[in-house]
Design a protein around this motif. Structure first.
Motif, short mmCIF file in Angstrom:
data_model
loop_
_atom_site.label_atom_id
_atom_site.label_comp_id
_atom_site.label_asym_id
_atom_site.label_seq_id
_atom_site.Cartn_x
_atom_site.Cartn_y
_atom_site.Cartn_z
N LEU A 654 1.19 -0.83 0.12
CA LEU A 654 0.39 0.40 -0.13
C LEU A 654 0.88 1.19 -0.67
CD1 LEU A 654 -2.79 1.22 0.22
CD2 LEU A 654 -2.85 1.39 2.74
N LYS A 655 2.41 1.22 0.93
CA LYS A 655 2.60 2.35 1.11
C LYS A 655 3.62 2.81 -0.56
CE LYS A 655 4.46 4.70 3.67
NZ LYS A 655 3.83 6.02 4.71
N ILE A 656 3.88 1.68 -1.03
CA ILE A 656 4.85 1.78 -2.45
C ILE A 656 4.01 2.22 -3.86
CG2 ILE A 656 6.23 0.30 -4.49
CD1 ILE A 656 6.87 -1.25 -2.18
N VAL A 657 2.49 1.29 -3.68
CA VAL A 657 1.58 2.42 -4.99
C VAL A 657 1.01 3.28 -4.14
CG1 VAL A 657 -0.36 1.51 -5.54
CG2 VAL A 657 0.81 -0.32 -4.72
N SER A 658 0.96 3.99 -3.16
CA SER A 658 0.26 5.10 -2.82
C SER A 658 1.57 6.50 -2.91
CB SER A 658 0.08 5.16 -0.92
OG SER A 658 0.97 5.42 -0.57
N GLY A 659 2.56 6.04 -3.20
CA GLY A 659 3.45 6.65 -3.56
C GLY A 659 3.56 7.29 -4.85
N ILE A 660 2.83 5.96 -5.61
CA ILE A 660 3.38 6.11 -7.18
C ILE A 660 2.44 6.57 -7.76
CG2 ILE A 660 3.14 4.74 -9.37
CD1 ILE A 660 4.45 2.06 -7.74
N MET A 661 0.79 5.99 -7.08
CA MET A 661 -0.05 7.12 -6.99
C MET A 661 0.16 8.78 -7.38
SD MET A 661 -2.78 5.03 -5.59
CE MET A 661 -3.98 3.61 -6.68
N GLU A 662 0.64 9.03 -6.21
CA GLU A 662 1.23 10.33 -5.85
C GLU A 662 2.12 10.97 -7.03
OE1 GLU A 662 2.48 11.00 -2.39
OE2 GLU A 662 0.73 11.35 -1.05
N ALA A 663 2.73 10.48 -7.70
CA ALA A 663 3.94 10.52 -8.64
C ALA A 663 3.26 11.27 -9.57
CB ALA A 663 5.04 9.76 -7.88
N TYR A 664 2.87 9.87 -10.35
CA TYR A 664 1.95 9.98 -11.73
C TYR A 664 0.54 9.96 -12.29
CZ TYR A 664 7.42 8.58 -11.57
OH TYR A 664 8.67 7.97 -11.50
N GLY A 665 0.00 9.69 -11.01
CA GLY A 665 -2.08 9.95 -11.12
C GLY A 665 -2.40 8.67 -10.75
N THR A 666 -3.46 8.94 -9.68
CA THR A 666 -4.62 8.28 -8.82
C THR A 666 -4.68 7.55 -9.87
OG1 THR A 666 -4.17 9.96 -7.28
CG2 THR A 666 -6.25 8.04 -7.25
N VAL A 667 -5.92 8.36 -10.89
CA VAL A 667 -6.27 7.43 -11.90
C VAL A 667 -5.63 6.41 -12.61
CG1 VAL A 667 -8.71 7.08 -13.97
CG2 VAL A 667 -7.91 8.85 -12.13
N PRO A 668 -4.78 6.31 -13.32
CA PRO A 668 -4.29 6.03 -14.51
C PRO A 668 -3.36 4.50 -13.54
CG PRO A 668 -2.57 7.74 -14.41
CD PRO A 668 -4.40 7.95 -13.89
N VAL A 669 -2.53 5.19 -12.69
CA VAL A 669 -2.09 3.59 -11.94
C VAL A 669 -2.99 2.45 -11.09
CG1 VAL A 669 -0.45 2.71 -10.03
CG2 VAL A 669 -0.04 5.04 -11.24
N ALA A 670 -3.97 3.59 -10.39
CA ALA A 670 -5.27 2.62 -10.45
C ALA A 670 -6.15 1.85 -11.07
CB ALA A 670 -6.43 3.24 -9.38
N PHE A 671 -6.19 1.64 -12.32
CA PHE A 671 -5.91 0.55 -13.15
C PHE A 671 -4.98 -0.01 -14.22
CE2 PHE A 671 -9.87 4.04 -13.38
CZ PHE A 671 -10.67 2.77 -13.15
N SER A 672 -3.94 0.35 -13.27
CA SER A 672 -2.68 -0.83 -13.27
C SER A 672 -2.48 -2.07 -12.91
CB SER A 672 -1.40 0.19 -13.76
OG SER A 672 -1.06 1.53 -14.44
#
Length: 698
Positions: A654-672
């Motif tokens: 969760l920590k890693i994914v939340s950091g990636i979402m903040e860096a590159y966008g919540t919506v596109p990363v969430a659908f990866s």
């Protein structure tokens, strides 16, 4: 339908829907590197410059910009350098919490206004200020000249049309030339952080740098000293297309030193390295080793560090100052140089040993007395000699140069660290200032430099190689973890006594340490016996190796969508457009390595643990007469321990994914799926599958 079956079906579409395209940019299409050249007259044989780095000017920390005029201004008035070098990371380009990276023009306006105020109050010419980009200055900049490229608008370099990737500054005297060559190695496409950590030279740029360095060598009547400055240390500079690097170029062209920033003083205040590169000669002759120094400067951001670097007839020395409490009297001995870390360039045309002491004294107050002390380390640093220094006769324009003669015969044939030199200065207010004592050798001997473990970790390891080593070690481990159990199962299942063997090395025999290897084999074999989960892990690993992990706004919030593969960032080709090059290698290590080491590898091991725990529980249930109540209690605690481990992995994920979402966008990363939700499905499937089998066993 069981969760493991659902997981398997979900993974299959991602396996077949993407085709990995790994194409590099056309190397023959590399554009010629732009070079700006500036010349300044130099009087005498001694010149000095000031370097600052990693300013990280931020709207949330206005004091960093205010101190440029408030603290650097008085220092420049006292030091009066020939040039001022700003070696990258000019702006912070982060939000208040420092969780996202973006360019903010107001920070660049803050920088421009601070420089204007600095030059106005210090009297320093703005045309003598040379700034280059750092990785923070390229965060989210799709290309040079884009609307987010504020360096090209507000930097000092932009005022004087120095927007090339190479800046050549020459201090020209009657018979000496001191060359400062600046290199901008930031990404061509500025990926946002954390995938923007390394310098990225091109083969063309390396070739151009070599051409610039050897330009003055064609003039045999002038002695040349060469200094190169950039933002990235060599350890954080990636190789070019065919593995080309700067180190052999610097050695071949007799560069004295490479100065940089990037790592900040919190990682170490004395990150220095002596590079020794072999220069091939004829096949029958040994290689010629030509050393050059690399000196990283601590940051302005937190510590207000500046560096005064001087060249005295080819001898290079420097002094790092911390301006947190303002500018104090600074003493820089330019000769004899420090035998540990300063650079002495041998002049093949000179057979004489210098017998002088040269000292630069920078002070706001007038100087009344300058005295040199020679200390003998073999006699508990007793004072051997005190030498009065006088203002140099040729120190025109008020140069703060003091010198004296040194009886070199008294200190000849000594080790490089026996005699130490300290300079004591008295100003008009009666304040006495002492320089740090440092060893010297009148014969130019070099003392052994012993780097600290922190210096070795950051400066002596080539992090590009470290990345590939760690990445392929992890991949090899995962492949072995998946393949070895299946091979063991194929071999053992042919033997009808497998169940008896498995029982003998199960949980009931944990006390017998001699069966550790057999229990390890049993763990691997039992861990892979849930076939649906095992096949899902195989497909997932293949997906991570060959297909996109996630996609998002890699440059700006409104920029193009990029996809991150294990091998770097890229955009998939659109209709009628060619495939793009891979970007950010090995910068993606800041994402891929934590994910592989803290999520994927523990996840696979935990799936095996759940499966092995289920098998052990089944053995105990079928052999209840041999199982004591203590074993059942142990089994219960083991299950709870595995559930706690699963919770820890889920938290890390969760920590890693939340950091990636903040860096590159919540919506596109969430659908990866590969990074965002597949690991969670694995955990749920493993917990549910093993719990269901346990219930049946009861």
């Amino acid at each position: 339908m069981a969760p493991t079956a659902i997981l398997l079906l979900c993974l299959l579409p991602f396996f077949f829907s993407y085709s990995p395209i790994f194409l590099y940019a056309d190397e023959t299409a590399a554009a010629a590197e732009m070079v700006s050249r500036d010349f300044f007259p130099m009087e005498g044989d001694v010149a000095w410059v000031v370097q600052i780095s990693d300013l990280h000017l931020s709207l949330f920390h206005p004091e960093r910009a205010q101190d440029l005029s408030g603290k650097l201004g008085p220092a420049l008035r006292a030091i009066r350098p020939d040039i001022l070098l700003v070696t990258g990371d000019i702006t912070d380009a982060k939000n208040r919490k420092r969780t996202t990276t973006r360019q903010d023009e107001s920070e660049w306006i803050q920088y421009r206004n601070s420089i204007d105020k600095l030059t106005e109050e210090s009297g320093f010419e703005s045309r003598r200020i040379f700034d280059i980009r750092g990785n923070h200055d390229k965060y989210g900049v799709p290309f040079v000249g884009s609307e987010l490229d504020f360096f090209s608008i507000h930097s000092v370099s932009s005022r004087f049309n120095r927007l090339g990737t190479i800046q050549n500054i020459s201090l020209v005297g009657d018979d000496r030339r001191y060359i400062f060559l600046g290199i901008d190695d930031t990404m061509g496409t500025g990926i946002r952080g954390p995938s923007n950590l390394f310098g990225h030279p091109t083969a063309q740029r390396i070739h151009t740098v070599e051409s610039e360095l050897q330009y003055w060598d064609n003039n045999p009547n002038a002695s040349v000293t060469k200094i190169v400055f950039g933002h990235f240390p060599m350890s954080f500079t990636a190789s070019a297309e065919k593995g080309e690097r700067y180190e052999p170029i610097f050695a071949r062209q007799s560069v004295s030193a490479y100065i940089c920033g990037h790592l900040h003083a919190k990682f170490g205040k004395h990150l220095w390295r002596l590079h020794t590169s072999g220069i091939p000669t004829h096949s029958t002759e040994p290689q010629t080793v030509k050393p050059f120094w690399e000196w990283e400067l601590g940051d302005w951001m937190e510590f207000r560090f500046i560096r005064i670097l001087a060249i005295d007839r080819g001898d290079v020395s420097f002094l790092d100052l911390e301006l947190s409490s303002g500018f104090q009297t600074a003493i820089l001995v330019t000769h004899p140089t420090d035998s540990r870390i300063m650079n002495k360039v041998e002049d093949p045309n000179s057979q004489l040993v210098r017998n002088d002491i040269n000292v630069l004294v920078f002070s706001i107050q007038p100087i009344l007395d300058v005295t040199g002390r020679v200390l003998d380390s073999s006699r508990n640093f007793e004072i051997v000699e005190e030498i009065p220094l006088n203002s140099a006769m040729n120190s025109s324009k008020g140069k703060p140069l003091y010198n004296a003669k040194l009886n070199t015969k008294k200190y000849a044939n000594a080790s490089a660290t026996r005699y130490w030199l300290q300079v004591v200065v008295m100003d008009s207010n009666g304040v006495q200032t002492k320089s740090l004592a440092r060893p010297f050798s009148v014969e130019g001997k070099r003392a052994k430099f012993s780097p600290s473990w922190l210096t070795f970790w950051f400066f002596y390891l080539q992090w590009e190689d470290v990345f590939y080593t760690l990445q392929w070690s992890n991949i090899s481990f995962l492949i072995l973890l998946l393949c070895l159990p299946k091979l063991l199962n194929m071999f053992m299942e042919k033997n009808s006594s497998y169940q008896n063997w498995a029982m003998s090395v199960s949980i009931s025999s944990l006390i017998d340490q001699r069966k550790f290897v057999f229990r390890l084999f049993w763990f691997l074999m039992e861990g892979s016996r849930i076939k649906t989960l095992w096949h899902a892990m195989v497909i997932y690993l293949i997906h991570l190796l060959t297909m996109p992990w996630f996609w998002g706004h890699a440059t700006s919030e409104k920029g193009n969508i990029y996809k991150l593969f294990l091998s770097g960032w890229r955009t998939l080709p659109s209709i009628g457009a060619p495939a793009s090059e891979k970007l950010g290698i090995p910068d993606q290590m800041m994402i891929t390595l934590p994910f592989m080491y803290f999520v994927v590898a523990p996840l696979f091991l935990l799936v095996y643990c759940f499966s092995a725990e289920r098998s052990a529980s089944c053995f105990h249930s079928s052999k209840s007469s041999r199982c004591s109540s203590g074993c059942k209690i142990c089994a219960g605690w083991l299950r709870k321990l595995l559930l706690a481990a699963a919770a820890a992995i889920a938290y890390m994920h969760l920590k890693i994914v939340s950091g990636i979402m903040e860096a590159y966008g919540t919506v596109p990363v969430a659908f990866s799926p590969a990074v965002t939700w597949v690991p969670s499905l694995f955990l749920l499937a493993a917990v549910y599958s093993t719990k269901r089998h346990q219930s049946k066993a009861k």
